[in-house]
Design an enzyme around this catalytic site. Structure first.
Site, short mmCIF file in Angstrom:
data_model
loop_
_atom_site.label_atom_id
_atom_site.label_comp_id
_atom_site.label_asym_id
_atom_site.label_seq_id
_atom_site.Cartn_x
_atom_site.Cartn_y
_atom_site.Cartn_z
N HIS A 32 -96.89 -4.06 39.29
CA HIS A 32 -96.85 -4.64 37.95
C HIS A 32 -95.70 -4.04 37.16
O HIS A 32 -95.11 -3.05 37.56
CB HIS A 32 -98.18 -4.43 37.22
CG HIS A 32 -98.64 -3.01 37.21
ND1 HIS A 32 -99.40 -2.46 38.23
CD2 HIS A 32 -98.47 -2.01 36.32
CE1 HIS A 32 -99.66 -1.19 37.96
NE2 HIS A 32 -99.10 -0.90 36.81
N ASP A 114 -97.99 3.38 43.49
CA ASP A 114 -99.11 3.19 42.57
C ASP A 114 -99.81 1.87 42.89
O ASP A 114 -99.17 0.87 43.20
CB ASP A 114 -98.58 3.17 41.14
CG ASP A 114 -99.68 3.10 40.11
OD1 ASP A 114 -100.32 4.13 39.88
OD2 ASP A 114 -99.89 2.00 39.55
N GLU A 143 -101.45 4.74 46.85
CA GLU A 143 -102.67 4.98 46.09
C GLU A 143 -103.71 3.96 46.56
O GLU A 143 -103.50 2.76 46.47
CB GLU A 143 -102.43 4.81 44.60
CG GLU A 143 -103.71 5.02 43.81
CD GLU A 143 -103.53 4.71 42.33
OE1 GLU A 143 -104.13 5.45 41.52
OE2 GLU A 143 -102.85 3.74 41.99
#
Length: 185
Positions: A32, A114, A143
């Site tokens: 994102h 992430d 992650e």
């Protein structure tokens, strides 16, 4: 973030770290962007005429909570973090070009990805192949939250992943000075 320095300073830092036999990893978000990211800003300005329209999942049938003339998918529902449409080839190519720049310019040794558990396994495989073609020792940490970690690693070709479930147990062990906790949970 220019407040932290510039590219020349980062190159110098990476060289010095490598001279000390240290590895340099970047913590990155390929899932994102923020609302101020250039592609999303272009959509806010040009709306349906934006060349980045398909970089995100945009819905012009309603307004966002920020009063944009469209709505969009936020990361985990957080509209400050706009989820990329990783099915879009242009988005993936852009993100890989950023990775190429980091590898070639700063000689980084790896990434922490992430929200890797929310990305397609095919794209994680693509990142791994891309990075390791440029540096066979490149290391990827994804992650992953509440995953079957072994199958996650096997299906993504990344090197390691976070294990928050084990982290919680270690945290309890150290805080309670009781390592028998690992036997029961």
């Amino acid at each position: 973030d220019r407040r932290l320095g510039n590219d020349e300073m980062l190159k110098s830092f990476c060289r010095k770290a490598h001279d000390l036999d240290m590895k340099v990893f970047f913590d990155t978000v390929f899932n994102h962007s923020g609302r101020l990211f250039f592609a999303f800003l272009d959509i806010r300005i040009n709306e349906e005429k934006s060349k980045y329209l398909n970089w995100y999942n945009i819905d012009f049938s309603k307004k966002s909570e920020f009063n944009d003339n469209f709505d969009y998918e936020g990361w985990q529902g957080c509209k400050d973090l706009v989820k990329f449409n990783l099915e879009n080839k242009e988005v993936r190519e852009y993100l890989l070009s950023v990775l190429k720049y980091w590898i070639e310019t700063f000689k980084i040794d790896g990434l922490r990805l992430d929200a890797a558990h929310l990305m397609s396994h095919a794209f994680l495989q693509e990142i791994s192949s891309f990075a390791k073609a440029r540096n066979p020792d490149f290391w990827l940490l994804g992650e992953a939250i509440h995953e079957n970690y072994t199958s996650f690693l096997e299906s993504t070709n990344i090197d390691s992943c976070t294990d928050y479930q084990l982290y919680e147990q270690f945290h309890k062990c150290f805080n309670e000075n009781n390592f028998f906790i690992l036997n029961y949970e």
